[in-house]
Design a protein around this motif. Structure first.
Motif, PDB file in Angstrom:
ATOM      1  N   UNK B 193     -15.115   9.201  18.500  1.00 15.84           N
ATOM      2  CA  UNK B 193     -15.671  10.538  18.782  1.00 15.84           C
ATOM      3  C   UNK B 193     -15.457  10.916  20.239  1.00 15.84           C
ATOM      4  N   UNK B 194     -15.406   9.871  21.084  1.00 15.43           N
ATOM      5  CA  UNK B 194     -15.272  10.138  22.526  1.00 15.43           C
ATOM      6  C   UNK B 194     -14.004  10.912  22.848  1.00 15.43           C
ATOM      7  N   UNK B 195     -12.964  10.691  22.046  1.00 22.38           N
ATOM      8  CA  UNK B 195     -11.703  11.394  22.295  1.00 22.38           C
ATOM      9  C   UNK B 195     -11.896  12.898  22.134  1.00 22.38           C
ATOM     10  N   UNK B 196     -12.633  13.272  21.084  1.00 21.93           N
ATOM     11  CA  UNK B 196     -12.887  14.699  20.852  1.00 21.93           C
ATOM     12  C   UNK B 196     -13.780  15.270  21.958  1.00 21.93           C
ATOM     13  N   UNK B 197     -14.767  14.464  22.377  1.00 17.79           N
ATOM     14  CA  UNK B 197     -15.687  14.916  23.430  1.00 17.79           C
ATOM     15  C   UNK B 197     -14.921  15.153  24.729  1.00 17.79           C
ATOM     16  N   UNK B 198     -14.031  14.229  25.039  1.00 20.79           N
ATOM     17  CA  UNK B 198     -13.218  14.384  26.261  1.00 20.79           C
ATOM     18  C   UNK B 198     -12.359  15.634  26.165  1.00 20.79           C
ATOM     19  N   UNK B 199     -11.781  15.827  25.005  1.00 20.83           N
ATOM     20  CA  UNK B 199     -10.906  16.992  24.812  1.00 20.83           C
ATOM     21  C   UNK B 199     -11.698  18.280  24.966  1.00 20.83           C
ATOM     22  N   UNK B 200     -12.922  18.281  24.447  1.00 27.69           N
ATOM     23  CA  UNK B 200     -13.765  19.487  24.560  1.00 27.69           C
ATOM     24  C   UNK B 200     -14.109  19.762  26.007  1.00 27.69           C
ATOM     25  N   UNK B 201     -14.367  18.698  26.723  1.00 29.09           N
ATOM     26  CA  UNK B 201     -14.676  18.861  28.153  1.00 29.09           C
ATOM     27  C   UNK B 201     -13.493  19.472  28.887  1.00 29.09           C
ATOM     28  N   UNK B 202     -12.287  19.120  28.417  1.00 28.04           N
ATOM     29  CA  UNK B 202     -11.076  19.666  29.045  1.00 28.04           C
ATOM     30  C   UNK B 202     -10.721  21.047  28.511  1.00 28.04           C
ATOM     31  N   UNK B 203     -11.558  21.573  27.607  1.00 29.02           N
ATOM     32  CA  UNK B 203     -11.363  22.941  27.110  1.00 29.02           C
ATOM     33  C   UNK B 203     -10.439  23.069  25.909  1.00 29.02           C
ATOM     34  N   UNK B 204     -10.241  21.967  25.160  1.00 27.26           N
ATOM     35  CA  UNK B 204      -9.356  22.046  23.986  1.00 27.26           C
ATOM     36  C   UNK B 204     -10.065  22.768  22.844  1.00 27.26           C
ATOM     37  N   UNK B 205      -9.290  23.619  22.114  1.00 29.28           N
ATOM     38  CA  UNK B 205      -9.872  24.274  20.940  1.00 29.28           C
ATOM     39  C   UNK B 205      -9.600  23.418  19.712  1.00 29.28           C
ATOM     40  N   UNK B 206     -10.058  23.890  18.528  1.00 32.26           N
ATOM     41  CA  UNK B 206      -9.982  23.045  17.319  1.00 32.26           C
ATOM     42  C   UNK B 206      -8.543  22.755  16.945  1.00 32.26           C
ATOM     43  N   UNK B 207      -7.660  23.726  17.158  1.00 29.55           N
ATOM     44  CA  UNK B 207      -6.262  23.533  16.781  1.00 29.55           C
ATOM     45  C   UNK B 207      -5.604  22.462  17.657  1.00 29.55           C
ATOM     46  N   UNK B 208      -5.937  22.516  18.936  1.00 24.92           N
ATOM     47  CA  UNK B 208      -5.369  21.534  19.867  1.00 24.92           C
ATOM     48  C   UNK B 208      -5.908  20.139  19.563  1.00 24.92           C
ATOM     49  N   UNK B 209      -7.193  20.087  19.238  1.00 27.19           N
ATOM     50  CA  UNK B 209      -7.783  18.782  18.888  1.00 27.19           C
ATOM     51  C   UNK B 209      -7.123  18.232  17.637  1.00 27.19           C
ATOM     52  N   UNK B 210      -6.825  19.125  16.699  1.00 29.52           N
ATOM     53  CA  UNK B 210      -6.217  18.693  15.439  1.00 29.52           C
ATOM     54  C   UNK B 210      -4.830  18.099  15.690  1.00 29.52           C
ATOM     55  N   UNK B 211      -4.001  18.814  16.451  1.00 35.25           N
ATOM     56  CA  UNK B 211      -2.602  18.387  16.600  1.00 35.25           C
ATOM     57  C   UNK B 211      -2.374  17.401  17.739  1.00 35.25           C
ATOM     58  N   UNK B 212      -3.337  17.335  18.660  1.00 31.77           N
ATOM     59  CA  UNK B 212      -3.133  16.405  19.785  1.00 31.77           C
ATOM     60  C   UNK B 212      -3.902  15.108  19.615  1.00 31.77           C
ATOM     61  N   UNK B 213      -4.957  15.127  18.802  1.00 30.53           N
ATOM     62  CA  UNK B 213      -5.760  13.913  18.610  1.00 30.53           C
ATOM     63  C   UNK B 213      -5.702  13.444  17.157  1.00 30.53           C
ATOM     64  N   UNK B 214      -6.146  14.322  16.272  1.00 31.90           N
ATOM     65  CA  UNK B 214      -6.316  13.903  14.872  1.00 31.90           C
ATOM     66  C   UNK B 214      -4.999  13.492  14.234  1.00 31.90           C
ATOM     67  N   UNK B 215      -4.049  14.389  14.238  1.00 29.94           N
ATOM     68  CA  UNK B 215      -2.793  14.106  13.536  1.00 29.94           C
ATOM     69  C   UNK B 215      -2.080  12.874  14.103  1.00 29.94           C
ATOM     70  N   UNK B 216      -1.920  12.750  15.432  1.00 30.43           N
ATOM     71  CA  UNK B 216      -1.243  11.541  15.933  1.00 30.43           C
ATOM     72  C   UNK B 216      -1.939  10.255  15.514  1.00 30.43           C
ATOM     73  N   UNK B 217      -3.289  10.271  15.575  1.00 31.53           N
ATOM     74  CA  UNK B 217      -3.995   9.046  15.223  1.00 31.53           C
ATOM     75  C   UNK B 217      -3.994   8.801  13.722  1.00 31.53           C
ATOM     76  N   UNK B 218      -3.694   9.818  12.949  1.00 27.49           N
ATOM     77  CA  UNK B 218      -3.670   9.669  11.488  1.00 27.49           C
ATOM     78  C   UNK B 218      -2.271   9.332  10.978  1.00 27.49           C
ATOM     79  N   UNK B 219      -1.285   9.329  11.858  1.00 20.98           N
ATOM     80  CA  UNK B 219       0.087   9.092  11.388  1.00 20.98           C
ATOM     81  C   UNK B 219       0.272   7.773  10.634  1.00 20.98           C
ATOM     82  N   UNK B 220      -0.409   6.693  11.004  1.00 28.48           N
ATOM     83  CA  UNK B 220      -0.231   5.483  10.177  1.00 28.48           C
ATOM     84  C   UNK B 220      -0.666   5.701   8.728  1.00 28.48           C
ATOM     85  N   UNK B 221      -1.729   6.470   8.553  1.00 29.02           N
ATOM     86  CA  UNK B 221      -2.228   6.719   7.194  1.00 29.02           C
ATOM     87  C   UNK B 221      -1.305   7.685   6.449  1.00 29.02           C
TER      88      UNK B 221
END
Lengths: 432, 303
Positions: B193-221
C-alpha cells in the motif's frame, strides 16, 4: 484368559475359511456363464430391453447377461478402446460406418456358419435391413434397427388453417415447393411456424432417380443432374422461409432435445422422420392431429426409402463367450426378444414374419399408420456399406450441401467441389 | 581416517535420501511415464504410420505430414478457426479478468459475495455450461438477443451464422474469466500500500497509479495467465463438440475437434497423431515466444 482368546481365534478362523470355501465352490458350481452386452437403446427403451434380456435369461438359465447402456454420442470411442484393448463386450451394437470399418479390419465374427447351423436364413429379414449387415459378401452381425422407414408427417390443423386440403399431403418436390410459402408463419419478424425443415438431401437424391455413392462406397455418384435438382429444391425451401440461418435458428431454439421437437407442438407443418416419431408423438402430444404418408419424390424418380444407416448386433472375435453371445444375438435380432422389443414400441420388426399375421393384427389395432409403414419398408434401397461413409458425409457431402444452403457456392460449383473431396477421401483410404 | 569415514557416511546418506525421494514420487513418475510421456512418444512414432488401432500399422514415412501441409484443406480451416479463437479469446479474457480483479479489489460491503458470483461460472460443469449458452444464444428467445433488442441493436443468428458462431464461443469463454480474476486478485492484494501512498503524495492520479504501479507489479501474474490461457484456448473442444459439431459450414471446426474426428470417428490414428504433434509444436512455439519476450515486459519485484 489368553488360552480362551487363542481358542476363539482358531474357531473363528476355521469358520471363515470353511465359509469362504463353500462360497467359492458354490459359486463355481452354480454360476451361469455371464456375458457382457452393450446396448445403445437408451431413454424409455431401457426397461423394454431389460425385460427382453430377463426373458432371455429365463429361457437360458445357464446364461446371465450383464447389460450396459452406452450413450450413442461418443459410442465409437468406447468401442474403439474396447476393441483395441482386447476387452470388448460379448455382444454390442455397431452403426454402419463403424461396422464396415471394424469388419474391414477383421475384428468381427462372421456368422454365416452359425446361421447355417441354426437354420437362420437372410431371407427372414427385409432386404434393406439385411444388406446393412453384410460386408464383402459375409454377414458380420444381425440387424438391430435400420435408420430408414422415413415418412412424411403432416399437421392437418396447420394445413386447414393455411387453406390447404388437410387430407392431401404433397407427393412431389413441386407440390412441396408450392405449399411451403402458404404454410409458414412469422411473428415479430422471426419464423414462428415452419412449413418444413431443410430436406435431408442424401435420401432425397434416391427419390429423384439418383445415387450418392456406389454400394461398395468406392465411387461418388452424386455429381449428377438428379442431385443438383435436390440441392436446388432444398435451398429454395430454406430461402422461402427466411433463409437457412433463420430456419436453423428456429430449430435450435427447441434446444435439440427429444421432448421439444417443434412438430409435436403445432410449430411445424411437415416433417420427414422415421417410424419412431409415432411413438414419440403418442407420448408427448397424443392430441396432435396429423397423418403420415410416403415422402415426396422428384421429377426423375419415385419414392424410395434409403437405408442410410443401421445399428447391427455384432460379436467381436475376441468375445469371451461366443456361443452364449450368439444365443443372445439370435434372441434380440431374430427371436421373440426382437418381436417383443419392436412390438412394445409399435415399430415394425426387421424380421418380416413379425409384421405379418398373426402378429400384424396387434399393430393394425394399435398403430393407425401400419399400412403406410409396411409400404415404406418394401421401398427400402441400400446405401453404401463402406468404412469411409462417415468421413465422406462429414467432410465432403454435408459441407457441399451447406455451401449451397448458405449461398457460398452455386450448385454446380458445390457438386464439383464435393466430388473432388470425396475422391480424395476414397483414394486416401484405399491407398490409391 | 575419521574424515574419510564421515565423508563415506555422508555419501551413503545422500544416496539413501535420493533413493527414498524417488520411491516417494514413484507413483507420480510411473503415471507420468505410462500416461503422458509414453503416449506422447508413441504418438510421435504413430505420426509416421497409417494406423487404425485394430489392424497392424503401416510405416509411411512423412506422408502424413506432407498431406497435412499440402493436401488437407480442412487442416487449414481448423487451424484458422483455432488461431482466430485464440487471437480474440486470450487477450479479451486477460483484459476482462484483470478488470474484474481491479473492481473487486475495492473494499466495500459485500465484496465477498461479488467475488463468489464472478467466480461461480468457473465451477459450472462444461456440458451444463454449453447447454445453458445454447439457450442464451437462441436467436429468437435467447437472453442475449433480447437485451440487444432492448437497445435496438442488431440481433445476430449466433450459432446458426457462419460469421457469428466463433464470436459466440469467444463470448462464452470470457464468461469464465473468474479463474484468472482470482489469480489477479491475489496479486493485487500483494502490492504494498505504501507504493500507492507515496505516489499520491507525489500527486499521481488513478490512471498513473494504475499504469505506473499496478500493471508493472502485476506483470508476473499477467504472464502466467497469458501462458495458461494460450494453452487452454488452443485446445478448445467441448463447446464445438456439444454445441455446433464444427458447423455451420466448418466455421467452428477447431483443431482439436478435427483431430478427434480423425482419431476416434474415422479411426485414422496415424494422421491424428500427426495433427497432435503439430499442435504441440505450435503451442510450444507460442509459449516459448512469450517466455523469450517476457524479459522486456515482465517485472519481478526482486529486480
Amino acid at each position: 484368559m489368553r488360552k480362551r482368546n487363542v481358542l476363539v481365534s482358531k474357531v473363528l478362523g476355521r469358520f471363515l475359511l470353511i465359509a469362504f470355501l463353500i462360497g467359492w465352490i458354490g459359486a463355481a458350481v452354480v454360476s451361469a456363464e455371464t456375458i457382457t452386452f452393450w446396448s445403445m437403446w437408451g431413454g424409455n427403451r431401457i426397461p423394454y430391453m431389460e425385460k427382453v434380456v430377463a426373458d432371455f435369461e429365463v429361457k437360458h438359465p445357464d446364461i446371465q447377461v450383464n447389460i450396459n447402456v452406452i450413450a450413442i454420442p461418443g459410442i465409437e470411442d468406447k468401442i474403439l478402446t474396447a476393441l483395441a484393448g482386447g476387452s470388448p463386450p460379448d455382444v454390442m451394437a455397431l452403426y454402419t460406418d463403424v461396422f464396415a470399418k471394424t469388419a474391414d479390419t477383421g475384428v468381427l465374427l462372421a456368422i454365416d456358419d452359425l446361421m447355417a447351423r441354426d437354420d437362420i436364413s437372410p431371407d427372414d429379414w427385409y432386404p434393406g435391413a439385411w444388406s446393412m449387415v453384410t460386408y464383402k459378401g459375409k454377414a458380420y452381425g444381425l440387424p438391430n434397427v435400420i435408420n430408414a422407414v422415413q415418412m412424411l408427417y403432416w399437421n392437418k390443423d396447420l394445413f386447414k388453417e393455411s387453406g390447404l386440403d388437410p387430407e392431401l399431403p404433397p407427393r412431389t418436390f413441386n407440390e412441396v415447393s408450392e405449399m411451403v410459402p402458404k404454410l409458414y408463419r412469422t411473428k415479430a419478424g422471426r419464423l414462428d411456424v415452419a412449413a418444413m425443415g431443410v430436406p435431408g438431401v442424401l435420401g432425397f437424391v434416391y427419390c429423384n432417380g439418383g445415387k450418392v455413392l456406389s454400394e461398395d462406397g468406392r465411387r461418388p455418384l452424386f455429381n449428377s443432374p438428379e442431385c443438383a435438382e435436390v440441392l436446388e429444391w432444398a435451398r429454395d425451401i430454406a430461402d422461402s422461409q427466411g433463409g437457412i440461418e433463420e430456419l436453423s435458428a428456429f430449430y435450435t431454439q427447441w434446444a435439440r432435445t427429444v421432448e421439444q421437437y417443434p412438430f409435436f407442438y403445432n410449430k411445424v407443418a411437415m416433417q420427414v422422420s422415421g417410424v419412431f416419431y409415432i411413438n414419440m408423438i403418442a407420448e408427448n402430444n397424443p392430441e396432435l392431429n396429423y397423418d403420415v404418408t410416403l415422402i415426396p419424390h422428384g421429377p426423375k424418380g419415385t419414392t424410395k426409402d434409403l437405408v442410410f444407416g443401421a445399428w447391427n448386433w455384432v460379436i467381436p472375435k475376441q468375445a469371451s463367450h461366443i456361443q452364449a453371445a450368439w444365443e443372445l444375438v439370435k434372441w434380440i435380432a431374430h427371436g421373440k426378444g426382437h418381436q417383443e422389443f419392436m412390438k412394445i414400441q409399435l415399430r415394425p420388426a426387421m424380421v418380416k414374419k413379425y409384421n405379418e399375421p398373426p402378429y400384424k393384427t396387434f399393430f393394425e389395432e394399435h398403430n393407425p399408420h401400419w399400412g403406410t409403414i409396411l409400404k415404406v419398408m418394401e421401398l427400402g434401397v441400400p446405401y453404401a456399406i463402406s468404412p469411409i461413409t462417415r468421413e465422406f458425409e462429414q467432410e465432403a457431402f454435408n459441407p457441399m450441401v451447406e455451401q449451397v444452403l448458405y449461398h457460398k457456392k452455386t450448385v454446380k460449383e458445390a457438386l464439383n467441389w464435393g466430388e473432388k473431396k470425396a475422391k480424395e477421401i476414397i483414394a486416401d483410404y484405399y491407398g490409391q | 581416517m575419521l574424515a574419510k569415514v564421515r565423508f563415506k557416511n555422508k555419501i551413503r546418506l545422500k544416496t539413501r535420501r535420493t533413493v527414498w525421494g524417488y520411491i516417494f514420487i514413484s507413483p507420480w513418475l510411473i503415471g507420468l511415464v505410462a500416461f503422458i510421456a509414453g503416449p506422447v512418444i508413441a504418438a510421435f512414432f504413430f505420426s509416421f504410420t497409417k494406423y487404425d488401432l485394430l489392424s497392424p500399422l503401416q510405416w509411411i514415412g512423412l506422408r502424413n505430414y506432407v498431406k497435412m501441409f499440402t493436401a488437407d484443406e480442412l487442416f487449414r480451416t481448423a487451424l484458422y478457426n483455432t488461431v482466430y479463437y485464440v487471437g480474440c479469446s486470450v487477450p479479451l479474457s486477460v483484459l476482462v479478468g484483470f478488470t474484474l480483479a481491479l473492481l473487486l479489489n475495492v473494499k466495500i460491503n459485500g465484496v465477498i459475495w461479488f467475488r463468489t458470483v464472478y467466480y461461480l461460472p468457473c465451477v459450472v460443469p462444461s456440458v451444463a455450461m454449453c447447454i445453458l449458452w445454447l439457450w442464451i444464444f437462441s436467436p429468437q428467445i435467447g437472453l442475449l438477443n433480447y437485451f440487444l433488442g432492448v437497445f435496438d441493436l442488431p440481433q445476430p443468428y449466433w450459432l446458426s451464422s457462419i460469421t457469428w458462431s466463433k464470436p459466440a464461443l469467444i463470448i462464452m469463454n470470457i464468461w469464465t474469466a473468474g479463474t484468472s480474476m482470482i489469480i489477479y486478485l491475489a496479486g493485487l492484494q500483494g502490492i504494498p500500500v505504501q507504493l500507492y501512498e507515496s505516489a499520491e503524495l507525489d500527486g499521481a492520479n488513478w490512471l498513473q497509479k494504475l499504469f505506473k504501479i499496478t500493471v508493472p507489479l502485476m506483470t508476473p501474474f499477467i504472464f502466467f495467465n497469458l501462458i495458461m490461457s494460450l494453452i487452454y484456448s488452443f485446445q478448445v473442444f467441448n463447446a464445438a463438440y456439444i454445441m455446433t459439431d464444427g458447423g455451420p459450414l466448418n466455421s467452428t471446426l477447431f483443431y482439436v475437434l478435427y483431430l478427434y474426428r480423425h482419431g476416434f470417428q474415422y479411426f485414422h490414428m496415424g494422421y491424428a497423431s500427426t495433427l497432435a504433434w503439430f499442435l504441440f509444436v505450435l503451442v510450444f512455439g507460442f509459449a516459448m515466444l512469450i517466455f523469450k519476450t517476457s524479459r522486456f515486459w515482465v517485472y519481478y519485484e526482486k529486480k
